[in-house]
Design a protein around this motif. Structure first.
Motif, PDB file in Angstrom:
ATOM      1  N   GLU A  71      22.824 119.606   6.844  1.00 39.69           N
ATOM      2  CA  GLU A  71      21.902 118.507   6.478  1.00 39.69           C
ATOM      3  C   GLU A  71      21.121 118.767   5.196  1.00 39.69           C
ATOM      4  O   GLU A  71      19.956 118.424   5.076  1.00 39.69           O
ATOM      5  N   LEU A  72      21.768 119.367   4.218  1.00 38.90           N
ATOM      6  CA  LEU A  72      21.118 119.516   2.910  1.00 38.90           C
ATOM      7  C   LEU A  72      20.908 118.128   2.309  1.00 38.90           C
ATOM      8  O   LEU A  72      21.785 117.266   2.401  1.00 38.90           O
ATOM      9  N   ASP A  73      19.748 117.912   1.674  1.00 40.12           N
ATOM     10  CA  ASP A  73      19.498 116.597   1.083  1.00 40.12           C
ATOM     11  C   ASP A  73      20.079 116.516  -0.335  1.00 40.12           C
ATOM     12  O   ASP A  73      20.588 117.509  -0.877  1.00 40.12           O
ATOM     13  N   GLU A  74      19.978 115.336  -0.932  1.00 45.95           N
ATOM     14  CA  GLU A  74      20.590 115.107  -2.250  1.00 45.95           C
ATOM     15  C   GLU A  74      20.033 116.044  -3.318  1.00 45.95           C
ATOM     16  O   GLU A  74      20.779 116.521  -4.176  1.00 45.95           O
ATOM     17  N   ASN A  75      18.734 116.310  -3.282  1.00 51.09           N
ATOM     18  CA  ASN A  75      18.141 117.173  -4.294  1.00 51.09           C
ATOM     19  C   ASN A  75      18.648 118.604  -4.165  1.00 51.09           C
ATOM     20  O   ASN A  75      18.926 119.269  -5.171  1.00 51.09           O
ATOM     21  N   GLN A  76      18.778 119.087  -2.942  1.00 47.52           N
ATOM     22  CA  GLN A  76      19.316 120.438  -2.734  1.00 47.52           C
ATOM     23  C   GLN A  76      20.775 120.504  -3.184  1.00 47.52           C
ATOM     24  O   GLN A  76      21.196 121.483  -3.816  1.00 47.52           O
ATOM     25  N   LEU A  77      21.534 119.473  -2.872  1.00 45.48           N
ATOM     26  CA  LEU A  77      22.940 119.433  -3.274  1.00 45.48           C
ATOM     27  C   LEU A  77      23.067 119.417  -4.797  1.00 45.48           C
ATOM     28  O   LEU A  77      23.933 120.088  -5.372  1.00 45.48           O
ATOM     29  N   ARG A  78      22.187 118.662  -5.444  1.00 42.32           N
ATOM     30  CA  ARG A  78      22.244 118.590  -6.907  1.00 42.32           C
ATOM     31  C   ARG A  78      21.840 119.925  -7.521  1.00 42.32           C
ATOM     32  O   ARG A  78      22.405 120.355  -8.525  1.00 42.32           O
ATOM     33  N   ASP A  79      20.859 120.596  -6.925  1.00 43.16           N
ATOM     34  CA  ASP A  79      20.477 121.928  -7.416  1.00 43.16           C
ATOM     35  C   ASP A  79      21.670 122.878  -7.351  1.00 43.16           C
ATOM     36  O   ASP A  79      21.917 123.656  -8.280  1.00 43.16           O
ATOM     37  N   ILE A  80      22.399 122.802  -6.248  1.00 43.87           N
ATOM     38  CA  ILE A  80      23.593 123.650  -6.107  1.00 43.87           C
ATOM     39  C   ILE A  80      24.614 123.291  -7.182  1.00 43.87           C
ATOM     40  O   ILE A  80      25.184 124.177  -7.831  1.00 43.87           O
ATOM     41  N   GLU A  81      24.850 122.003  -7.377  1.00 48.11           N
ATOM     42  CA  GLU A  81      25.830 121.556  -8.365  1.00 48.11           C
ATOM     43  C   GLU A  81      25.452 122.028  -9.765  1.00 48.11           C
ATOM     44  O   GLU A  81      26.306 122.523 -10.525  1.00 48.11           O
ATOM     45  N   GLU A  82      24.167 121.921 -10.126  1.00 44.90           N
ATOM     46  CA  GLU A  82      23.720 122.310 -11.465  1.00 44.90           C
ATOM     47  C   GLU A  82      23.820 123.813 -11.669  1.00 44.90           C
ATOM     48  O   GLU A  82      24.259 124.287 -12.718  1.00 44.90           O
ATOM     49  N   ARG A  83      23.387 124.586 -10.662  1.00 40.30           N
ATOM     50  CA  ARG A  83      23.465 126.047 -10.787  1.00 40.30           C
ATOM     51  C   ARG A  83      24.917 126.505 -10.816  1.00 40.30           C
ATOM     52  O   ARG A  83      25.258 127.450 -11.529  1.00 40.30           O
ATOM     53  N   LEU A  84      25.769 125.836 -10.062  1.00 38.67           N
ATOM     54  CA  LEU A  84      27.196 126.181 -10.056  1.00 38.67           C
ATOM     55  C   LEU A  84      27.786 126.001 -11.453  1.00 38.67           C
ATOM     56  O   LEU A  84      28.492 126.881 -11.965  1.00 38.67           O
ATOM     57  N   ALA A  85      27.481 124.877 -12.086  1.00 41.70           N
ATOM     58  CA  ALA A  85      27.992 124.618 -13.437  1.00 41.70           C
ATOM     59  C   ALA A  85      27.456 125.656 -14.417  1.00 41.70           C
ATOM     60  O   ALA A  85      28.204 126.187 -15.252  1.00 41.70           O
ATOM     61  N   TYR A  86      26.147 125.968 -14.320  1.00 37.66           N
ATOM     62  CA  TYR A  86      25.543 126.950 -15.234  1.00 37.66           C
ATOM     63  C   TYR A  86      26.192 128.322 -15.064  1.00 37.66           C
ATOM     64  O   TYR A  86      26.573 128.976 -16.049  1.00 37.66           O
ATOM     65  N   LEU A  87      26.316 128.772 -13.817  1.00 33.75           N
ATOM     66  CA  LEU A  87      26.834 130.123 -13.572  1.00 33.75           C
ATOM     67  C   LEU A  87      28.318 130.230 -13.901  1.00 33.75           C
ATOM     68  O   LEU A  87      28.780 131.288 -14.341  1.00 33.75           O
ATOM     69  N   ARG A  88      29.065 129.156 -13.709  1.00 33.35           N
ATOM     70  CA  ARG A  88      30.483 129.193 -14.107  1.00 33.35           C
ATOM     71  C   ARG A  88      30.615 129.250 -15.630  1.00 33.35           C
ATOM     72  O   ARG A  88      31.457 129.975 -16.157  1.00 33.35           O
TER      73      ARG A  88
END
Length: 741
Positions: A71-88
């Motif tokens: 049940e992660l919310d949209e903001n948590q999901l977006r944080d994951i997406e942004e950090r994933l792009a940065y770290l890749r």
């Protein structure tokens, strides 16, 4: 050393090519770092990344994959997406830097490990700095003159000998070294550059500058009047500067009104570098001390100042974008005012007020123009036109844009309402930001090819009341104007953030597939602009959609797009009542099992009997029987209780007025109702019905401490305020939300 470097080259080649094992190891490292940074369980992060990599959108994951993500919310999901792009991207840069250094034959095992273990791009760039190809520098010139061995000799810090005598060995007409002193200076330049390129030293100086630095500003011309006068002689610690002040100072500097400097205590910096460089007493102690001072002043200070100010600006921009995004979301989710014929007014002086009557579905009924404002002042004629339209179409609400001549137009409308006794009539001022952008767009030209720009704008103003979301999505988000310093931030980052907000709002509300414009549809999960146009064309060619399943016949709307979008699209009067709910078709069989379990029929959907029965159910007990997760069942039960529900309708309606209020009418202590129009770092602007919105400073929002105004108010909130002070000359009103004792 040569053997070590040869071996490393083979290892480097393997790293650059990346085996499946290495890819898995890098992925694992990234997942652990994201989990640690965001304080989210590693398993949830891994699942979310997997879903994103499969092409699932954030709204879809947040709504329909709750069991998988915890049940992660949209903001948590977006944080994951942004950090994933940065770290890749960071991993890609690491491999590139390792390759570039290895090609120079200078890669060591220690350096490679340091690069691989870096967690920030800045760390990687600091490590790469000594190996980056530079323009001609004093150090590179000295190396060309053969002075590198002398620099190495100085760095051994001999306790005996004579520096000038040693330097004399490097005098060479051929290489352009005329004297021993010149040779020493060249060697000092080489060492200074090495110090300036040292990653450890740069990291410490950067941190020290941020923690101890003072930002000072002064006016280029102290006599010049400007909005930056508070910064004409100003200073504040870097670490304490709030985001809005950083952006204001940046703008003042960019407009060449302010001069800005970053001061930092240099003695502590010299001491730190000396500890890293000087090992003890030697014959070159004073020389190295001079090198350290030169390295900092000439090579480190200005670049670190740029880096620190860039970092300050980035953080300030992030905050400004966050504020803009939150304000935009609240504006988009304003409750629609349905079931009314509306008269939209786009005010103006010389060119007249453009009028547009739209029916309760937003369909344009008639366009007109009147001239009740200066310089024409055709008040009687304008009243006749307004009255004719109001009577002919049974207008109930008048909506006035808040642009040029809006308050004069408001005064005229208030007088008009006072004269019309036979009908209940009210008016509202709406924010018309972006209306002109929409009116001149290709979309507006397509919608209303026979109207001019101002006439289209009047229609947009009317529709903003009826359905703010449907109308505002037609406008570029940053043109809506509910932020602060939006023109001073990185536009690409702003656009990405605002697009996410619009997508989130659209999918939160849901979209009627039979009435939605291509603009609105293009923000639905899994639908791009091409698909949106295809959906509308299919609807135009084949008539209204009667089931969600029909969407699969739309050209280029494949299985993945259907899965992502279908739950957010509604069909109000279709063959299946569930098509008008947020329940995804993949869960229709769960609903079928549920109704059989309860011995009910789908035709009872929306009845009070069904609602009462559903409210009494315990999702935790029922979910295993139905073979579904508890979060999904909870959402299904909620959707079944309120089919066709618009979540915006639960918010307070806007304030309608029948009479106008003048700033001269205000007195300190007066109680008023107002609507929050904009929230910024230092307070909130509230529309209380006068020409300019009043300001509730952050200190006046609550009797308790307020960290940020958004913790207390949001755009669209209807609030009670009291007048604190009135500045008639500047047209400013100070308000408070603290009830006077």
């Amino acid at each position: 050393m040569a053997k070590e470097q040869t071996g490393l080259t083979e290892e480097v080649r393997a790293v650059v090519e990346l085996t499946e094992e290495m890819k898995a190891a890098i992925q694992e490292r990234i997942l652990k770092q994201i989990a640690s940074e965001l304080q989210i369980a590693a398993g949830r992060v891994k699942t979310t990344v997997g879903l994103l990599d499969e092409g699932n959108t954030i709204p879809f994951i947040a709504r329909y994959r709750k069991e998988m993500t915890g049940e992660l919310d949209e903001n948590q999901l977006r944080d994951i997406e942004e950090r994933l792009a940065y770290l890749r991207n960071l991993e890609d840069r690491k491999r590139e830097v390792i390759r570039l250094i290895d090609e120079q034959g200078k890669l060591t095992a220690e350096l490679r490990t340091a690069i691989e273990q870096s967690v920030k791009l800045q760390e990687v760039e600091d490590l790469y700095r000594p190996y980056r190809q530079k323009r001609k520098t004093r150090a590179s010139v000295a190396k060309e003159k053969g002075l590198e061995p002398l620099a190495l000799w100085i760095q051994t810090q001999p306790k005996q000998g004579d520096l000038l005598a040693e330097a004399g060995k490097y005098i060479s007409e051929e290489k352009g070294v005329q004297t021993a002193e010149e040779a020493v200076q060249g060697a000092m330049d080489i060492i200074a550059e090495q110090i300036a390129d040292d990653a450890k030293i740069r990291a410490w100086v950067r941190r020290h500058t941020f923690e101890q630095g003072i930002l000072r500003t002064e006016a280029k011309d102290a006599e010049q009047e400007s909005v930056y006068e508070m910064y004409y002689s100003y200073q504040e610690p870097v670490r304490k500067l709030p985001p809005h002040r950083i952006l204001a100072i940046n703008r003042g500097e960019r407009e060449e009104v302010l001069k800005v400097a970053l001061d930092v205590p240099v003695e502590r910096i010299h001491e730190y570098i000396a500890k890293q460089v000087i090992k003890g007493p030697s014959i070159v102690h004073d020389t190295l001390t001079a090198v350290i001072e030169d390295a900092y002043k000439r090579l480190i200070a200005s670049s670190i100042e740029r880096e620190v100010r860039n970092e300050m600006t980035e953080k300030a921009e992030e905050k400004a974008i966050e504020v803009f995004a939150e304000n935009l979301r609240n504006l988009l989710l304003q409750p629609p005012v349905k079931g009314n014929v509306v008269l939209g007014v786009d005010p103006a002086y010389r060119t007249g007020c453009k009028l547009a009557v739209v029916d309760d579905t937003g369909k344009m009924l008639e366009i007109a123009v009147t001239y009740p404002t200066p310089p024409n002042n055709k008040v009687a004629e304008a009243k006749a036109t307004f009255k004719r339209l109001i009577d002919a179409y049974r207008v109930e609400l008048i909506v006035i844009g808040n642009g040029t001549a809006s308050r004069e137009t408001e005064q005229f409308v208030a007088e008009l309402i006072g004269e019309i006794k036979a009908r209940k009539l009210q008016y509202l001022i709406v924010n018309e930001a972006g209306a002109s952008v929409y009116s001149a767009s290709k979309l507006a030209q397509t919608e209303f090819p026979d109207l001019d720009v101002a006439e289209r704008s009047a229609i947009s103003i009317a529709r903003r009341l009826q359905d703010p979301l449907a109308e505002l999505v037609k406008i570029e988000p940053k043109a809506i104007g509910v932020g602060q310093y939006q023109h001073d931030v990185t536009q690409k980052r702003l656009e990405e953030s605002l697009k996410f907000v619009v997508e989130s709002a659209v999918n939160h509300v849901g979209v009627d597939v039979n009435t939605a414009s291509p603009s609105l549809l293009s923000y639905v999960s899994g639908v791009n602009s091409t698909l949106a146009k295809n959906i509308v064309k299919y609807r135009d060619d084949n008539g209204k959609f009667t089931s969600r399943a029909q969407l699969q016949k739309v050209p280029r709307l494949g299985a993945k797009a259907f899965e992502q979008c279908v739950g957010f699209l509604r069909i109000a009067e279709g063959s299946n009542p569930l098509d008008n709910t947020p329940i995804h078709p993949e869960s229709y069989d769960v609903v079928d099992k549920l109704f059989r379990e309860l011995k009910l029929e789908l035709s009872q959907l929306g009845s009070a009997e069904l609602k009462a029965m559903l409210q009494s159910l315990e999702p935790g007990e029922l979910a295993p029987k139905l073979g579904v997760g508890v979060p999904t069942l909870r959402d299904i039960l909620d959707s079944l209780q309120r089919p066709g529900r618009d979540p915006r309708e639960e918010l307070p309606a806007p304030i309608f007025r029948t009479d106008v209020l003048q700033i001269e009418d205000l007195k300190p202590g007066m109680e008023l109702q107002g609507t929050v129009r904009n929230v910024i770092d230092f307070g909130a602007f509230v529309d209380i019905g006068i020409k300019n919105d009043g300001l509730v400073h952050i200190s006046q929002l609550s009797n308790s401490y307020v960290k940020h105004p958004m913790d207390v108010v949001s755009v669209g909130d209807v609030v009670t305020v009291w007048v604190l002070n009135v500045d008639l000359k500047k047209g400013r009103v100070g308000l408070t939300m603290k009830k006077p004792s």
